[in-house]
Structure formats: structure tokens, C-alpha cells
Motif scaffolding. Structure first.
Motif, PDB file in Angstrom:
ATOM      1  N   GLY A 292       0.815  -1.206   0.000  1.00 56.56           N
ATOM      2  CA  GLY A 292       0.000   0.000   0.000  1.00 56.56           C
ATOM      3  C   GLY A 292       0.849   1.257   0.000  1.00 56.56           C
ATOM      4  O   GLY A 292       2.053   1.223  -0.254  1.00 56.56           O
ATOM      5  N   SER A 293       0.220   2.395   0.326  1.00 54.75           N
ATOM      6  CA  SER A 293       0.938   3.671   0.341  1.00 54.75           C
ATOM      7  C   SER A 293       1.215   4.161   1.748  1.00 54.75           C
ATOM      8  O   SER A 293       1.785   5.230   1.929  1.00 54.75           O
ATOM      9  N   SER A 294       0.808   3.377   2.731  1.00 55.52           N
ATOM     10  CA  SER A 294       1.110   3.741   4.118  1.00 55.52           C
ATOM     11  C   SER A 294       1.636   2.508   4.843  1.00 55.52           C
ATOM     12  O   SER A 294       1.547   1.389   4.342  1.00 55.52           O
ATOM     13  N   ALA A 295       2.220   2.741   6.013  1.00 58.14           N
ATOM     14  CA  ALA A 295       2.879   1.665   6.748  1.00 58.14           C
ATOM     15  C   ALA A 295       1.906   0.547   7.108  1.00 58.14           C
ATOM     16  O   ALA A 295       0.752   0.780   7.472  1.00 58.14           O
ATOM     17  N   LEU A 296       2.410  -0.694   7.003  1.00 56.77           N
ATOM     18  CA  LEU A 296       1.640  -1.882   7.360  1.00 56.77           C
ATOM     19  C   LEU A 296       2.185  -2.437   8.674  1.00 56.77           C
ATOM     20  O   LEU A 296       3.395  -2.602   8.824  1.00 56.77           O
ATOM     21  N   SER A 300       0.893 -10.386  14.236  1.00 56.15           N
ATOM     22  CA  SER A 300       1.241 -11.741  14.658  1.00 56.15           C
ATOM     23  C   SER A 300       1.150 -12.697  13.476  1.00 56.15           C
ATOM     24  O   SER A 300       0.561 -12.385  12.438  1.00 56.15           O
ATOM     25  N   ALA A 301       1.756 -13.885  13.667  1.00 58.33           N
ATOM     26  CA  ALA A 301       1.645 -14.978  12.700  1.00 58.33           C
ATOM     27  C   ALA A 301       1.635 -16.276  13.488  1.00 58.33           C
ATOM     28  O   ALA A 301       2.426 -16.457  14.421  1.00 58.33           O
ATOM     29  N   PHE A 315       7.404 -10.579  15.731  1.00 56.41           N
ATOM     30  CA  PHE A 315       6.205  -9.723  15.699  1.00 56.41           C
ATOM     31  C   PHE A 315       6.007  -9.053  17.056  1.00 56.41           C
ATOM     32  O   PHE A 315       6.425  -9.594  18.090  1.00 56.41           O
ATOM     33  N   PRO A 316       5.324  -7.902  17.008  1.00 56.76           N
ATOM     34  CA  PRO A 316       4.804  -7.196  15.832  1.00 56.76           C
ATOM     35  C   PRO A 316       5.925  -6.598  14.997  1.00 56.76           C
ATOM     36  O   PRO A 316       7.025  -6.373  15.478  1.00 56.76           O
ATOM     37  N   ALA A 317       5.597  -6.310  13.709  1.00 56.96           N
ATOM     38  CA  ALA A 317       6.573  -5.718  12.792  1.00 56.96           C
ATOM     39  C   ALA A 317       5.872  -4.675  11.940  1.00 56.96           C
ATOM     40  O   ALA A 317       4.735  -4.876  11.494  1.00 56.96           O
ATOM     41  N   THR A 318       6.534  -3.544  11.715  1.00 52.62           N
ATOM     42  CA  THR A 318       5.987  -2.469  10.887  1.00 52.62           C
ATOM     43  C   THR A 318       6.796  -2.378   9.598  1.00 52.62           C
ATOM     44  O   THR A 318       8.029  -2.275   9.617  1.00 52.62           O
ATOM     45  N   LEU A 319       6.076  -2.413   8.453  1.00 55.54           N
ATOM     46  CA  LEU A 319       6.715  -2.367   7.133  1.00 55.54           C
ATOM     47  C   LEU A 319       6.256  -1.117   6.397  1.00 55.54           C
ATOM     48  O   LEU A 319       5.047  -0.898   6.199  1.00 55.54           O
ATOM     49  N   ASN A 320       7.202  -0.260   6.031  1.00 49.39           N
ATOM     50  CA  ASN A 320       6.877   0.891   5.208  1.00 49.39           C
ATOM     51  C   ASN A 320       6.524   0.434   3.799  1.00 49.39           C
ATOM     52  O   ASN A 320       6.848  -0.697   3.399  1.00 49.39           O
ATOM     53  N   PRO A 321       5.862   1.266   3.004  1.00 53.72           N
ATOM     54  CA  PRO A 321       5.488   0.868   1.643  1.00 53.72           C
ATOM     55  C   PRO A 321       6.690   0.334   0.857  1.00 53.72           C
ATOM     56  O   PRO A 321       7.749   0.958   0.821  1.00 53.72           O
ATOM     57  N   GLY A 322       6.525  -0.840   0.258  1.00 56.46           N
ATOM     58  CA  GLY A 322       7.589  -1.452  -0.513  1.00 56.46           C
ATOM     59  C   GLY A 322       8.465  -2.398   0.277  1.00 56.46           C
ATOM     60  O   GLY A 322       9.176  -3.219  -0.320  1.00 56.46           O
ATOM     61  N   GLN A 323       8.454  -2.276   1.612  1.00 58.16           N
ATOM     62  CA  GLN A 323       9.275  -3.173   2.420  1.00 58.16           C
ATOM     63  C   GLN A 323       8.643  -4.566   2.494  1.00 58.16           C
ATOM     64  O   GLN A 323       7.444  -4.736   2.293  1.00 58.16           O
ATOM     65  N   ILE A 345      -1.804 -14.845   9.272  1.00 60.15           N
ATOM     66  CA  ILE A 345      -1.072 -13.600   9.479  1.00 60.15           C
ATOM     67  C   ILE A 345      -2.079 -12.513   9.801  1.00 60.15           C
ATOM     68  O   ILE A 345      -3.029 -12.269   9.037  1.00 60.15           O
ATOM     69  N   SER A 346      -1.886 -11.833  10.923  1.00 56.60           N
ATOM     70  CA  SER A 346      -2.785 -10.753  11.345  1.00 56.60           C
ATOM     71  C   SER A 346      -2.095  -9.414  11.135  1.00 56.60           C
ATOM     72  O   SER A 346      -0.915  -9.242  11.464  1.00 56.60           O
ATOM     73  N   SER A 347      -2.851  -8.419  10.589  1.00 60.20           N
ATOM     74  CA  SER A 347      -2.266  -7.103  10.306  1.00 60.20           C
ATOM     75  C   SER A 347      -3.378  -6.066  10.229  1.00 60.20           C
ATOM     76  O   SER A 347      -4.560  -6.376  10.406  1.00 60.20           O
ATOM     77  N   ASN A 348      -2.979  -4.826   9.938  1.00 65.17           N
ATOM     78  CA  ASN A 348      -3.959  -3.751   9.760  1.00 65.17           C
ATOM     79  C   ASN A 348      -4.236  -3.499   8.281  1.00 65.17           C
ATOM     80  O   ASN A 348      -4.639  -2.404   7.888  1.00 65.17           O
ATOM     81  N   SER A 349      -4.028  -4.502   7.421  1.00 67.37           N
ATOM     82  CA  SER A 349      -4.238  -4.358   5.983  1.00 67.37           C
ATOM     83  C   SER A 349      -5.679  -3.981   5.686  1.00 67.37           C
ATOM     84  O   SER A 349      -6.621  -4.528   6.287  1.00 67.37           O
ATOM     85  N   ALA A 350      -5.853  -3.058   4.757  1.00 68.38           N
ATOM     86  CA  ALA A 350      -7.189  -2.609   4.391  1.00 68.38           C
ATOM     87  C   ALA A 350      -7.973  -3.703   3.689  1.00 68.38           C
ATOM     88  O   ALA A 350      -9.205  -3.659   3.650  1.00 68.38           O
ATOM     89  N   SER A 351      -7.292  -4.701   3.121  1.00 68.03           N
ATOM     90  CA  SER A 351      -7.984  -5.766   2.393  1.00 68.03           C
ATOM     91  C   SER A 351      -8.425  -6.904   3.303  1.00 68.03           C
ATOM     92  O   SER A 351      -9.036  -7.859   2.837  1.00 68.03           O
TER      93      SER A 351
END
Length: 556
Positions: A292-296, A300-301, A315-323, A345-351
Motif C-alpha cells: 500500500g501507500s502507508s505503513a503496514l 502476529s503470525a 512480531f509485531p513488525a511495521t513495514l513501510n510501503p515497498g518493504q 497472518i494478522s495485520s492492519n491491511s485494508a484488504s
């Protein structure tokens, strides 16, 4: 002229035209027994179908003609094939017609054998097809209706669009558009190259250079994959031999938009470990990407399923766009049989807050490596010194798992390995060949041994006994000379003398030989000899010696 052949068949003839023009129709001579629906075809020499038409309103026999819905362009001095499909056979035929002659009716020519391969072509089958077979160069009574070109042939390029708008494309994602290139002139069009400018634009499909006959098309696939938000423009430039201009351009436009939400992409969508022996392990990787265009934020996994474990990932882990982040999943079965599981895999992904990766694998009984050698001994028999003989061994993986052949060592004078590279791993039932050579340097019996080491559960190392006998090469010197001219004292014979180089001459023959040749079979390998010949008359008087001939005997 009825062939009396009732099999369905495509039959035809090769032809050329002296000038560019068009084939507007196809004709064939029909026997009364040649019934059913007939379909005519025009083919390129390489088998591309250029046009077809179904015969209608046929008469019972005689010449039949069908016209194509559109004229089919043909180029001067180029071979084409005209054919028709006879569903019930019984085609008209003249045997051996094209063996020595063609049919010339300028500007059309049906080709004799040798102009462009054999003529009179056919293809048996239940439906139409490109005819390539020939038999006795028969004439099947097929003809074309041809119209010469009245104006100069010109290549011309037509584009399906002069501008392509990709619309809105999210940054770091891709959009694709197609551009069709058509040969719209009256002669072949050569498209030499295509170049693209503009950030994020690329050509992702299409092969250039290419040549298109009139009416043919090719397609280019263009992609916009922006890396930054904003309006993106570019240009596609196409080079060709078009009579309307050597370059054609297409303007490109699009708008790159930033994604407004975090996005998780997981690859691959499933992990299959295949067959794994019980109590052993296999590891596969799963890649998580912030697309995406913002940090993910990956919170947990977790892994479920017998034998599956997560061995890498924090985890937790923060990935900037493209990482991206790579997880390692291990499968260690403790029992035989199929096993399944899930990586969640659990995250704040919009999808979606969770992404699920399916896991699968099969526990199998541990295999045993085993190596079988095709022979326990190799006998080379008698081999002349300074020559060689070769024998082969086959190594077979005869166990239930892969065997690793670590090395092969050889001993014994004259024996060597000339084929095989080690270490070598053979899966179950696979084979490899090892070539062994015997090249004796001296006469006499020789023995040796080939030692093959592997991880086989039994029989390692494997030993192969080697044997062979070196044999000497016999040598001889053959001498010939010319008889002297006739004289008052005729020649009664010849004395042959030999000296070891630098030594005294010794007579080899007694009494004198009456022929003008002599074979010395008493030479020794490696020696240097000098030879002279003297003629002898009936009184036993010798002539002066001949020229000295020096001979070196090879070794051995």
C-alpha cells in the motif's frame, strides 16, 4: 483421371506469380465420383492459412470454381500452395506430371520438381489441413484465379490508436494497454523497432523486428507502473518501412494515484512441502510485502497443523510501503501420510485483518540409498602398446532414496577414468556411466582396481577388478628399386645390405634376390638403419652400391 482413392484428403499444388497481385478464386477438375462439400484453401509456404472458401452450386463433373470473399494478396516470385479438401476422395490425378515439367501460363507458374522442393502435395485426414506430403509428383488438377497488381506495391502501417490513456493507476501497481499494428498496404511491411519514453512506461509484450504480409497484424503490450503520484506522460515511437513515414508515434498518458490505505501482499498463496521423510525436515519461505501507500503493521503470525512450525519471524513488525518480511515455515512429519495446516497472518491491511496461507505435505517412510555397479571386473584383453581400449560401467541408484557417489579412484599401470564427474547424486532408479581406459605403454599383463565410494547403506566402497595385456607392435621395412638398363653383362639378381646407423654394412640375403623388392622383418623398434642395394651379374660381380636409404623404426 479418377484416382479411385476413396479416403478423405487435402490435395494441392505449389505456384508462383511473376508479379504482385491477388488470388480471387480457386478451381479444381471434378470427377463424377468426387462428391461431398469441397473447401478451397490458399496457404503460405510455411503453412499459414491465408484464405478459404466453400464451393457451392457445383456441377456433376468438370471444372469447379469458388471465389474468395476478399482477394488474397500474393507477392512476386514467392511460393504458395493452392489446395481443396475432398471428403470422399476420388480426386482427379495425372501421375508423375511434375517430375520433369511445370505449367507456365505467365504470370502464373505451377512449379516443376526442384524449383522449390517436390510438387503435387497432399494430406490425408478427416478434415482440412496444410498438405506437405508428396507421391510421384502427381498433378491433382488444382488452379487459381489470379489478378495482377495494377499499381505499385507499397507497404503501409496503420495503428489501432494514436493515443493511449491508462487512466488512474495506483503507485507501484501496473496497468496494461494493447496497441494493434496492421499491415494495411499492398506489400509486406517490416516493423524494425519500438522505443518508449516516459517515467514508468515500458513495452512488456510483442516481438520486433517482424514482417507482416498485407492484412496481417501484430500486437504490442504497453505498461504503466508509476513510482510517484501525479500526471505521467510518454511516447511510443515505432520504426518501419511504411510508405507513409518511417516513424509513427503514439502519445501516452495516465495519472498515478497514491494508495490511501495499508496493504498486505503474501507470496506464495500456499506452501506445498511435497514428500518429506518422517523425522526429517523441509523449510519453505513466505514473503509479506507492504504493497500500500502507508505503513503496514503485522501484529502476529501463527501456524496450525501436525508437523508444521514457524521457525523465523518476529512480531509485531511495521513495514513501510515497498518493504518486505520473510517468514520461514518448517514441516517435520512424525508419521507417514498427508498433512495439512494453515499459516495465519494478522495485520492492519485494508484488504482484511487476516491472511491465511494453506500448508500441505506428505510424510513418507525414510528411504535407503543403494548403489549397484554393472560389473565387478573389466577385462580389456590384448591391447597394442601406444593404443587404447575403453570399457563402460553403469552406476545405478537401486535404493529407495537418492545415492551420492562421492568419488571414483583407479590404480594400475595404464588404467584411467575418462568419463564421469564426482561427487554425483542419483535419484532412485537414475543411472550414470563411468568410462575406463586401458592404454598400455609396455608389453605384458597388467592389473588394476577401480574403487567407487558412496553413501550407500551397503557395499561401499564398490571394487571393480581391472585386467589387460599390452602387446608389442611388429615392424618391417619394405624396399623397392628400379632395375638398371640392359647391358653386356645382364643382371642375375640383387644383394641387399643393411647397417645399423654408423656401422658396417651386412648382407641380408643369400643367394641374390631376382626381384626388385625386399622386406626386412628383422628390425628392432627404435633403431636407425641404413640400406643399400647392389646388382649382381651371372659371374657374381657386384655393381657399385645404390644410394643409401636411412630408415628409423617407430617406438614401439
Amino acid at each position: 483421371m479418377d484416382s479411385n482413392d476413396s479416403n478423405p484428403v487435402e490435395i494441392g499444388v505449389k505456384f508462383r506469380a511473376d508479379t504482385n497481385g491477388s488470388v480471387t478464386g480457386l478451381r479444381f477438375y471434378k470427377a463424377t465420383t468426387n462428391v461431398g462439400t469441397h473447401v478451397g484453401h490458399i496457404w503460405s509456404k510455411s503453412g499459414i492459412l491465408l484464405g478459404s472458401a466453400t464451393f457451392t452450386s457445383e456441377t456433376k463433373s468438370g471444372w469447379q470454381q469458388v471465389n474468395f470473399s476478399s482477394p488474397i494478396p500474393v507477392s512476386a516470385n514467392t511460393t504458395y500452395i493452392a489446395s481443396y479438401f475432398a471428403p470422399s476422395g476420388h480426386y482427379s490425378v495425372n501421375d508423375n506430371f511434375f517430375t520433369k515439367t511445370g505449367i507456365d501460363n505467365a504470370p502464373l507458374h505451377e512449379l516443376a520438381n526442384g524449383v522449390d522442393g517436390p510438387d503435387g502435395v497432399y494430406k490425408y485426414g478427416s478434415s482440412s489441413g496444410f498438405p506437405t506430403s508428396t507421391y510421384e509428383s502427381d498433378n491433382y488438377w488444382v488452379d487459381v484465379v489470379y489478378t495482377p497488381q495494377t499499381t505499385a506495391a507499397t507497404p503501409q502501417l496503420t495503428l489501432s490508436a494514436t493515443a493511449l490513456n491508462f487512466g488512474s493507476v495506483t503507485v507501484n501497481s501496473a496497468a496494461t494497454q494493447s496497441l494493434t499494428l496492421t499491415s494495411s498496404g499492398s506489400s509486406a511491411l517490416t516493423i524494425n523497432s519500438a522505443a518508449i519514453t516516459g517515467a514508468g512506461y515500458s513495452i512488456v509484450g510483442g516481438t520486433l523486428p517482424t514482417t507482416l504480409n498485407p492484412g496481417q497484424t501484430t500486437t504490442l503490450q504497453l505498461q504503466l507502473k508509476p513510482t510517484a503520484a501525479g500526471t505521467v506522460t510518454g511516447q511510443l515511437t515505432i520504426s518501419s518501412n511504411s510508405s507513409t513515414g518511417s516513424t509513427s508515434t503514439v502519445s501516452l498518458s495516465g495519472t498515478a494515484t497514491a494508495a490511501t490505505k495499508p496493504q498486505l501482499s503474501a507470496s506464495p498463496s500456499s506452501l506445498s512441502f511435497g514428500s518429506v521423510a518422517t523425522n526429517s525436515s523441509a523449510t519453505l519461505s513466505e514473503t509479506i510485502t507492504s504493497s500500500g501507500s502507508s505503513a503496514l503493521t503485522v501484529s502476529s503470525a501463527s501456524v496450525t497443523g501436525a508437523g508444521f512450525t514457524l521457525v523465523a519471524g518476529s512480531f509485531p513488525a511495521t513495514l513501510n510501503p515497498g518493504q518486505a518480511l520473510t517468514l520461514q515455515v518448517k514441516f517435520t512429519p512424525t508419521a507417514t501420510g498427508a498433512a495439512t495446516g494453515k499459516l495465519t497472518i494478522s495485520s492492519n491491511s485494508a484488504s482484511g485483518a487476516t491472511a491465511v496461507i494453506s500448508l500441505s505435505g506428505t510424510g513418507t517412510t525414510p528411504g535407503t540409498p543403494q548403489l549397484t555397479v554393472s560389473a565387478t571386473s573389466l577385462s580389456f584383453g590384448s591391447v597394442a602398446t601406444s593404443s587404447s581400449a575403453k570399457l563402460s560401467l553403469t552406476l545405478t541408484s537401486s535404493g529407495t532414496s537418492a545415492v551420492t557417489v562421492n568419488s571414483a579412484a583407479i590404480s594400475g599401470a595404464g588404467f584411467s577414468i575418462i568419463g564421469g564427474s564426482f561427487p554425483l547424486t542419483l535419484n532412485a532408479s537414475q543411472t550414470a556411466t563411468v568410462n575406463v581406459q586401458f592404454a598400455p605403454t609396455a608389453a605384458g599383463a597388467e592389473t588394476g582396481k577401480l574403487t567407487i565410494t558412496s553413501n550407500a547403506t551397503s557395499g561401499s566402497p564398490a571394487l571393480v577388478a581391472l585386467s589387460g595385456t599390452g602387446t608389442s607392435v611388429p615392424h618391417s621395412v619394405s624396399l623397392t628399386w628400379s632395375a638398371p638398363p640392359p647391358s653386356a653383362a645382364p643382371v642375375a639378381g640383387y644383394n641387399v645390405y643393411r647397417a645399423i646407423s654408423g656401422g658396417a654394412l651386412q648382407l641380408l640375403n643369400q643367394p641374390p634376390d631376382t626381384s626388385t623388392s625386399y622386406v626386412d622383418s628383422t628390425v628392432v623398434a627404435g633403431a636407425l638403419y641404413d640400406y643399400v642395394v647392389k646388382s649382381v651379374n651371372s659371374a657374381g660381380v657386384e655393381s657399385v652400391p645404390s644410394n643409401v636409404i636411412a630408415v628409423t623404426i617407430p617406438t614401439p
